[in-house]
Write a protein that holds these residues in place. Structure first.
Motif, PDB file in Angstrom:
ATOM      1  N   LYS A 150       0.845  -1.365   0.051  1.00 39.04           N
ATOM      2  CA  LYS A 150       0.119   0.001   0.032  1.00 39.04           C
ATOM      3  C   LYS A 150       0.955   1.239   0.146  1.00 39.04           C
ATOM      4  O   LYS A 150       0.539   2.109  -0.940  1.00 39.04           O
ATOM      5  CB  LYS A 150      -0.950  -0.016   1.232  1.00 39.04           C
ATOM      6  N   GLY A 151       1.818   1.464   0.771  1.00 39.21           N
ATOM      7  CA  GLY A 151       2.734   2.552   0.965  1.00 39.21           C
ATOM      8  C   GLY A 151       3.611   2.588  -0.264  1.00 39.21           C
ATOM      9  O   GLY A 151       3.852   3.868  -0.692  1.00 39.21           O
ATOM     10  N   LEU A 152       4.172   1.575  -0.747  1.00 36.37           N
ATOM     11  CA  LEU A 152       5.055   1.592  -2.092  1.00 36.37           C
ATOM     12  C   LEU A 152       4.056   2.223  -3.058  1.00 36.37           C
ATOM     13  O   LEU A 152       4.775   2.803  -3.978  1.00 36.37           O
ATOM     14  CB  LEU A 152       5.539   0.279  -2.016  1.00 36.37           C
ATOM     15  N   GLY A 153       2.890   1.445  -3.297  1.00 33.60           N
ATOM     16  CA  GLY A 153       2.179   1.995  -4.335  1.00 33.60           C
ATOM     17  C   GLY A 153       1.747   3.199  -4.531  1.00 33.60           C
ATOM     18  O   GLY A 153       1.776   4.143  -5.441  1.00 33.60           O
ATOM     19  N   ARG A 154       1.380   3.781  -3.291  1.00 33.03           N
ATOM     20  CA  ARG A 154       1.100   5.180  -3.105  1.00 33.03           C
ATOM     21  C   ARG A 154       2.302   6.151  -3.563  1.00 33.03           C
ATOM     22  O   ARG A 154       2.052   6.923  -4.151  1.00 33.03           O
ATOM     23  CB  ARG A 154       0.543   5.481  -1.658  1.00 33.03           C
ATOM     24  N   SER A 155       3.575   5.890  -3.035  1.00 35.57           N
ATOM     25  CA  SER A 155       4.790   6.533  -3.206  1.00 35.57           C
ATOM     26  C   SER A 155       4.921   6.617  -4.847  1.00 35.57           C
ATOM     27  O   SER A 155       5.181   7.657  -5.423  1.00 35.57           O
ATOM     28  CB  SER A 155       5.765   6.101  -2.490  1.00 35.57           C
ATOM     29  N   LEU A 156       4.707   5.426  -5.367  1.00 37.97           N
ATOM     30  CA  LEU A 156       5.125   5.488  -6.839  1.00 37.97           C
ATOM     31  C   LEU A 156       4.179   6.439  -7.605  1.00 37.97           C
ATOM     32  O   LEU A 156       4.493   6.990  -8.461  1.00 37.97           O
ATOM     33  CB  LEU A 156       4.843   4.079  -7.408  1.00 37.97           C
ATOM     34  N   LEU A 157       2.928   6.345  -7.156  1.00 39.72           N
ATOM     35  CA  LEU A 157       1.875   7.125  -8.002  1.00 39.72           C
ATOM     36  C   LEU A 157       1.909   8.630  -7.797  1.00 39.72           C
ATOM     37  O   LEU A 157       1.921   9.318  -8.572  1.00 39.72           O
ATOM     38  CB  LEU A 157       0.419   6.867  -7.674  1.00 39.72           C
ATOM     39  N   LEU A 158       2.275   8.881  -6.444  1.00 39.56           N
ATOM     40  CA  LEU A 158       2.480  10.161  -5.806  1.00 39.56           C
ATOM     41  C   LEU A 158       3.392  10.877  -6.813  1.00 39.56           C
ATOM     42  O   LEU A 158       3.697  12.115  -7.283  1.00 39.56           O
ATOM     43  CB  LEU A 158       2.508  10.513  -4.435  1.00 39.56           C
ATOM     44  N   ALA A 159       4.545  10.038  -6.904  1.00 45.92           N
ATOM     45  CA  ALA A 159       5.990  10.630  -7.775  1.00 45.92           C
ATOM     46  C   ALA A 159       5.631  10.668  -9.061  1.00 45.92           C
ATOM     47  O   ALA A 159       6.031  11.774  -9.777  1.00 45.92           O
ATOM     48  CB  ALA A 159       6.881   9.669  -7.268  1.00 45.92           C
ATOM     49  N   ALA A 160       4.864   9.638  -9.807  1.00 39.64           N
ATOM     50  CA  ALA A 160       4.452   9.769 -11.189  1.00 39.64           C
ATOM     51  C   ALA A 160       3.726  10.926 -11.518  1.00 39.64           C
ATOM     52  O   ALA A 160       4.136  11.878 -12.555  1.00 39.64           O
ATOM     53  CB  ALA A 160       3.869   8.519 -11.479  1.00 39.64           C
ATOM     54  N   PHE A 161       2.516  11.485 -10.844  1.00 40.51           N
ATOM     55  CA  PHE A 161       1.682  12.565 -11.195  1.00 40.51           C
ATOM     56  C   PHE A 161       2.579  13.826 -10.882  1.00 40.51           C
ATOM     57  O   PHE A 161       2.714  14.808 -11.703  1.00 40.51           O
ATOM     58  CB  PHE A 161       0.558  12.552 -10.059  1.00 40.51           C
ATOM     59  N   LEU A 162       3.273  13.987  -9.856  1.00 40.25           N
ATOM     60  CA  LEU A 162       3.848  15.057  -9.308  1.00 40.25           C
ATOM     61  C   LEU A 162       5.367  15.333 -10.445  1.00 40.25           C
ATOM     62  O   LEU A 162       5.565  16.393 -10.687  1.00 40.25           O
ATOM     63  CB  LEU A 162       4.546  15.082  -7.943  1.00 40.25           C
TER      64      LEU A 162
END
Length: 222
Positions: A45-57
């Protein structure tokens, strides 16, 4: 041999290859992802969230899209709520093929969309272990470029399992990538734009949770 074009890494891929620095260690009941660069497991959960946050930003920072909170109608038009949208700018960036950044940039070129809807479409399928979908998709992008390789092992002489393994050349590539700019990318959004950050986190989580299979009784569903 990996060519130079294939060997570049998107921001989210750097995070994936340094997963223990961006996601909590997996607890007993958490959905888990094997670390690629060392022994251990990260909380999916935490890893997937960080991946998506970084990709959008990263797409926002590169000028590919704008993130904007604005009103939309809900409950059949009976009320108005605030939602986070990704708006295309017309700017294009050559992200590594099959990276989360490249996939998001392609999706947003179709027009303004809610971020939660973009995440839902990006993941592509429902799953019981829906928190694993984002890291799996990021790994598939690396595998498509030859940066991860499939390794099959046999247990009890009949049970075969296949997992993606990071070859030494990719390990060297990952080790050469600085992670501090990515920490800054995430931290500056969290502290400098707290309202947008909260909407982005909520939108990412909402899009992922929509991929839960409807009949799942998984303890990961929180």
């Amino acid at each position: 041999m990996i060519d130079n074009a294939a060997a570049s890494l998107a921001p989210s891929e750097v995070i994936l290859l340094h997963a223990d620095e961006f996601a909590p260690a997996a607890g007993a009941i958490d959905a888990k992802m094997d670390l690629l660069h060392k022994e251990g497991k990260a909380q999916a959960k935490g890893l997937g969230r960080s991946l998506l946050l970084a990709a959008f930003l990263a797409n926002e920072q590169a000028g590919v899209l704008r993130l904007e909170v604005r009103a939309k109608k809900a409950l059949f038009g009976l009320r108005t709520v605030q939602a986070l949208y990704a708006d295309p700018t017309g700017q294009q960036v050559q992200w590594p093929d099959w990276s989360l950044e490249a996939r998001i940039a392609q999706l947003v070129q179709g027009g303004s969309r809610e971020v939660s809807e973009l995440v839902y479409v990006l993941l592509g399928k429902d799953a019981k272990s829906y928190y694993n979908l984002t890291p799996d998709l990021a790994q598939q992008g690396l595998a498509a470029r030859g940066l991860l390789v499939a390794e099959t092992t046999t247990h009890a002489k009949i049970i075969k399992t296949t997992r993606l393994r990071m070859p030494e050349s990719t390990g060297h590539l990952a080790a050469a990538q600085p992670v501090e700019p990515l920490r800054h990318l995430l931290a500056s959004a969290e502290t400098g734009r707290p309202d947008l950050w909260k909407k982005l986190v909520d939108a990412v989580d909402s899009g992922v949770k929509r991929r839960a299979e409807q009949d799942t009784s998984s303890s990961f569903n929180d």
